[in-house]
Design a protein around this motif. Structure first.
Motif, PDB file in Angstrom:
ATOM      1  N   PRO A 171       0.825  -1.216   0.000  1.00  0.00           N
ATOM      2  CA  PRO A 171       0.000   0.000   0.000  1.00  0.00           C
ATOM      3  C   PRO A 171       0.860   1.269   0.000  1.00  0.00           C
ATOM      4  CG  PRO A 171      -0.710  -1.553   1.687  1.00  0.00           C
ATOM      5  CD  PRO A 171       0.630  -2.008   1.209  1.00  0.00           C
ATOM      6  N   GLU A 172       0.266   2.325  -0.523  1.00  0.00           N
ATOM      7  CA  GLU A 172       0.886   3.648  -0.485  1.00  0.00           C
ATOM      8  C   GLU A 172       0.152   4.580   0.484  1.00  0.00           C
ATOM      9  OE1 GLU A 172       2.750   4.168  -4.906  1.00  0.00           O
ATOM     10  OE2 GLU A 172       0.582   4.486  -4.726  1.00  0.00           O
ATOM     11  N   VAL A 173      -0.845   4.031   1.164  1.00  0.00           N
ATOM     12  CA  VAL A 173      -1.643   4.795   2.120  1.00  0.00           C
ATOM     13  C   VAL A 173      -1.603   4.082   3.461  1.00  0.00           C
ATOM     14  CG1 VAL A 173      -3.930   5.711   2.668  1.00  0.00           C
ATOM     15  CG2 VAL A 173      -3.167   5.611   0.294  1.00  0.00           C
ATOM     16  N   CYS A 174      -1.581   4.867   4.524  1.00  0.00           N
ATOM     17  CA  CYS A 174      -1.527   4.291   5.865  1.00  0.00           C
ATOM     18  C   CYS A 174      -2.490   5.035   6.779  1.00  0.00           C
ATOM     19  CB  CYS A 174      -0.092   4.402   6.404  1.00  0.00           C
ATOM     20  SG  CYS A 174       0.110   3.754   8.060  1.00  0.00           S
ATOM     21  N   ILE A 184      -8.225   1.241  -3.099  1.00  0.00           N
ATOM     22  CA  ILE A 184      -6.914   1.800  -2.769  1.00  0.00           C
ATOM     23  C   ILE A 184      -6.403   1.055  -1.542  1.00  0.00           C
ATOM     24  CG2 ILE A 184      -5.674   3.862  -2.021  1.00  0.00           C
ATOM     25  CD1 ILE A 184      -7.722   5.517  -3.580  1.00  0.00           C
ATOM     26  N   PRO A 185      -5.322   0.289  -1.658  1.00  0.00           N
ATOM     27  CA  PRO A 185      -4.832  -0.519  -0.534  1.00  0.00           C
ATOM     28  C   PRO A 185      -4.389   0.355   0.644  1.00  0.00           C
ATOM     29  CG  PRO A 185      -3.819  -1.196  -2.606  1.00  0.00           C
ATOM     30  CD  PRO A 185      -4.523   0.086  -2.875  1.00  0.00           C
ATOM     31  N   VAL A 186      -4.546  -0.194   1.852  1.00  0.00           N
ATOM     32  CA  VAL A 186      -4.275   0.552   3.076  1.00  0.00           C
ATOM     33  C   VAL A 186      -3.481  -0.323   4.048  1.00  0.00           C
ATOM     34  CG1 VAL A 186      -5.307   1.692   5.084  1.00  0.00           C
ATOM     35  CG2 VAL A 186      -6.369   1.940   2.828  1.00  0.00           C
ATOM     36  N   ASP A 187      -2.464   0.277   4.655  1.00  0.00           N
ATOM     37  CA  ASP A 187      -1.775  -0.298   5.800  1.00  0.00           C
ATOM     38  C   ASP A 187      -2.249   0.406   7.066  1.00  0.00           C
ATOM     39  OD1 ASP A 187      -0.138  -2.333   4.902  1.00  0.00           O
ATOM     40  OD2 ASP A 187       1.674  -1.114   4.768  1.00  0.00           O
ATOM     41  N   PHE A 188      -1.912  -0.192   8.220  1.00  0.00           N
ATOM     42  CA  PHE A 188      -2.072   0.468   9.511  1.00  0.00           C
ATOM     43  C   PHE A 188      -0.703   0.573  10.171  1.00  0.00           C
ATOM     44  CE2 PHE A 188      -6.319  -0.748   8.560  1.00  0.00           C
ATOM     45  CZ  PHE A 188      -7.132   0.152   9.221  1.00  0.00           C
ATOM     46  N   ALA A 189      -0.528   1.591  11.009  1.00  0.00           N
ATOM     47  CA  ALA A 189       0.751   1.772  11.689  1.00  0.00           C
ATOM     48  C   ALA A 189       0.538   2.587  12.951  1.00  0.00           C
ATOM     49  CB  ALA A 189       1.764   2.474  10.773  1.00  0.00           C
ATOM     50  N   ARG A 190       1.522   2.538  13.829  1.00  0.00           N
ATOM     51  CA  ARG A 190       1.552   3.428  14.980  1.00  0.00           C
ATOM     52  C   ARG A 190       2.212   4.749  14.600  1.00  0.00           C
ATOM     53  NH1 ARG A 190       3.633  -0.594  19.791  1.00  0.00           N
ATOM     54  NH2 ARG A 190       5.238  -1.144  18.289  1.00  0.00           N
TER      55      ARG A 190
END
Length: 703
Positions: free
Chosen positions: A405-408, A447-453
């Motif tokens: 993904p390019e979005v988080c 639109i692919p999505v990641d999660f992060a802190r």
């Protein structure tokens, strides 16, 4: 690719199956049926402590070795669980101090699973003993490819226990964190209501009291409980790494539904595994988000049994569950659709729960691959056998592919814990609902999505969305500034930076430590009843598809350097900025001072795509979900139709469909609950690939 089931051989001996002469005869038949369904892995043993050690010090692992031997005969690998989720009755009778105590001071008794406190030194000692004996007895078996630690860690509210041992651990944790009582009193703001302490031993556990405890103390309690759970799993992982260094470890997580830091927990594991309970009652985004979260928990240092990056779904339901008000059957095609959804989002292992519906215990009406009769002539077994055949085809081409993904979206457990305190500005704001409005808009545009802190490395992402970081540490704010300074685009929202890491409101402007980044200051905020709305007046190029409202929360903003994109239309703050953008270094910081309906977030996603140069994976109808796994030379697209009606796709260039081996061109009707896996050789560079995907791939309209 690993494909299998959660197997409980202890259920399938005489008198529940087999015969008096051959009490274990069913195991061979089960292995044969698994093999015929294309399965190559089983998970076993998560609740077997009382069978492994029926009396203290008398161990019986020989029966499990016989099961593993049968699996070897059929080329089926084994994930073996440590049995600590269900302590034997004799242990609780001998050491009742291991039992958890709830916030009311009541003991939660033995006779079921999770009947233990993770702060019990005695339980840690017995855990080490059984794990050591298990690893010595079965750790050398050639079928063993991974360990699962415990099962559903922290389930049924057992992340917290209020035992005396917990109290001692709590005080030791506070002493290590704060050093002095003066630091503790100041950091937690214990002057409020005069709750200052003279010694660490005076700090209460947040048990039931006449009214609320100090929110800063509760936040530390949540951190302490999380650290306890992570330490307990980490102890088992360290022990297993020592005893069986070549066997990776995992545990089965729920997608952020337990009260511990899942990112910290993932750090103790070699790879992440999920219990998935996807339902057709959910929208596709509600199911997909679980897989994106699990993939995101461990982005580096992943060690799966086959060396592939990714995560496992170690409990994927095969049939109906047993914990809803009405436990309807999964309709034909649903299991297959859910399986491809998890694979499309990066899973490298899928195991169905149960292999066979148990005849005994509290879960006997939980659907399995096989029913109570163990007969393979049933609809579910046939459907899963079809998936097994397809996985054999798909496995080689998925090797070395991953989701990029390019979005988080930022997610902080400490932020969620702070927001759980009851005395908030409004009870109608729910953090997860806010997160899902952003996620759903992106998901529905493929639109692919990641999660992060907030503390993670964000440099790989073009766009980072930070919904309501109510609790924001100074170091986190600095990292967000660095991300934008270096060219990233950050979207922040209302309810950001209202407290610092100690749950104390800052004396500087809001959002805390980010006023320069957003080029504004929030003067006041106005929580609104759910039936009252303000309205927005947009400026510039924002693509408002229709009138949008501001609801639940309205920040009253004083602009400094920012550009105003929308203002409020009503109340005493009519004309004040509601939606802004600010250039900061090489990047941009967008601020949204209100909650709105889903339509606004859909328009926002379209605007952000243009702002950040983001592109959907393929152009398809909204009813079709698209995911992509990419390798160095290949793009693998998954197209999933979650609807009850077929959807017409039009291929403007030939595309290879991997499951059928056919080439698709022109019109194609994707059937209800249908799946396509499109195999495309990637152009030489990513920019060219995106251009080709935008201009030539798929255009479609609903049939």
């Amino acid at each position: 690719m690993y494909f299998g089931a959660d197997y409980h051989p202890e259920h399938w001996v005489h008198p529940y199956d087999g015969t008096e002469e051959e009490p274990e005869a069913r195991w061979l038949r089960d292995a044969q049926l698994m093999k015929a369904a294309g399965m190559n892995v089983v998970r076993m043993g998560e609740f077997c402590w009382g069978l492994y050690e029926p009396e203290e010090g008398r161990y019986r692992f020989d029966w499990m070795r016989r099961v593993m031997d049968i699996m070897k005969m059929h080329d089926i690998q084994v994930v073996l669980a440590t049995p600590t989720a269900a302590p034997p009755v004799w242990l609780a009778r001998k050491h009742p101090e291991i039992l958890p105590v709830d916030e009311n001071g009541l003991v939660l008794h033995e006779g079921t699973r999770h009947a233990y406190s993770m702060n019990s030194d005695v339980y840690w000692e017995y855990t080490r003993k059984i794990v050591t004996e298990l690893a010595k007895a079965l750790g050398d078996h050639p079928q063993l490819i991974a360990w699962q630690i415990d099962n559903g860690i922290g389930g049924h509210g057992t992340e917290f226990s209020f035992n005396e041992e917990t109290r001692r651990d709590w005080h030791a944790w506070l002493r290590q964190k704060y050093g002095t009582v003066e630091n503790l009193n100041n950091a937690l703001g214990l002057r409020f209501w005069g709750q200052v302490v003279a010694r660490f031993e005076e700090v209460p556990m947040p048990m039931r009291a006449p009214t609320v405890h100090n929110p800063a103390l509760i936040l530390d309690w949540m951190r302490f409980a999380s650290d306890t759970a992570v330490a307990y799993v980490g102890m088992q992982a360290e022990l297993l790494h020592e005893l069986t260094p070549n066997v990776p470890v995992t545990t089965n997580l729920r997608a952020l539904s337990r009260h511990y830091d899942h990112f910290d927990m993932a750090g103790t594991l070699d790879f992440v595994a999920l219990d998935s309970y996807a339902t057709m009652a959910n929208r596709p985004a509600e199911n997909a988000v679980e897989f994106d979260i699990m993939r995101s928990l461990k982005k580096g240092g992943v060690r799966t049994p086959d060396g592939q990056e990714g995560f496992w779904v170690i409990e994927q339901k095969a049939g109906n569950v047993n914990w809803q008000d009405v436990n309807s059957l999964l309709r034909p095609g649903v299991v297959r659709l859910f399986t491809y959804q998890l694979i499309s989002r990066g899973a490298t292992g899928a195991l169905y729960f149960f292999w066979r519906s148990p005849r005994i215990g509290s879960e006997k009406f939980y659907g399995g691959v096989l029913g109570h009769d163990g007969d393979a002539d049933n609809r579910v077994y046939r459907e899963i056998s079809q998936i097994g055949e397809e996985i054999k085809l798909l496995g080689p081409i998925l090797k070395d592919t991953k989701v990029e993904p390019e979005v988080c979206i930022l997610f902080s457990h400490e932020n969620v814990w702070a927001l759980k305190f009851p005395m908030q500005p409004t009870k109608y704001f729910h953090q997860w609902d806010h997160v899902m409005r952003f996620y759903r808009a992106l998901h529905d545009r493929n639109i692919p999505v990641d999660f992060a802190r907030p503390t993670d490395d964000l440099s790989r992402y073009k766009l980072v969305i930070a919904p309501s970081l109510h609790l924001l540490a100074g170091g986190e704010a600095d990292l967000l500034k660095l991300y934008v300074q270096n060219g990233g685009t950050l979207v922040g929202t209302f309810n950001t930076g209202l407290v610092d890491e100690h749950n104390i409101a800052p004396r500087t402007g809001c959002p805390h430590d980010l006023t320069d980044l957003f080029g504004l200051e929030v003067e006041e905020f106005d929580p609104r009843p759910p039936d009252e709305e303000n309205h927005l007046i947009f400026r510039g190029s924002f693509p408002a598809s229709h009138a949008h409202c501001a609801k639940i929360w309205c920040d009253i903003i004083t602009p400094r350097e920012c550009e105003t994109l929308a203002t409020y239309s009503r109340d005493f703050y009519a004309g004040k900025p509601a939606f802004t953008i600010n250039e900061f270094g090489l990047g941009k910081a967008v601020y949204i001072g209100f909650m709105s309906d889903q339509a606004f977030y859909s328009d926002l996603a379209d605007w952000l795509r243009q702002l950040c140069g983001l592109f959907p994976l393929l152009r398809v109808p909204e009813s079709v979900e698209v995911s992509m796994r990419r390798s160095k030379d290949r793009n693998i697209y998954f197209l999933l139709n979650h609807q009850k009606n077929s959807v017409r796709l039009h291929f403007y260039k030939p595309m290879h469909e991997y499951l059928t081996g056919t080439t698709l061109t022109g019109n194609y009707d994707l059937p209800p609950l249908g799946v396509l896996v499109l195999d495309e050789k990637a152009p030489g560079d990513r920019a060219a690939a995106q251009a080709e995907e935008r201009e030539e791939a798929i255009e479609a309209q609903s049939s």
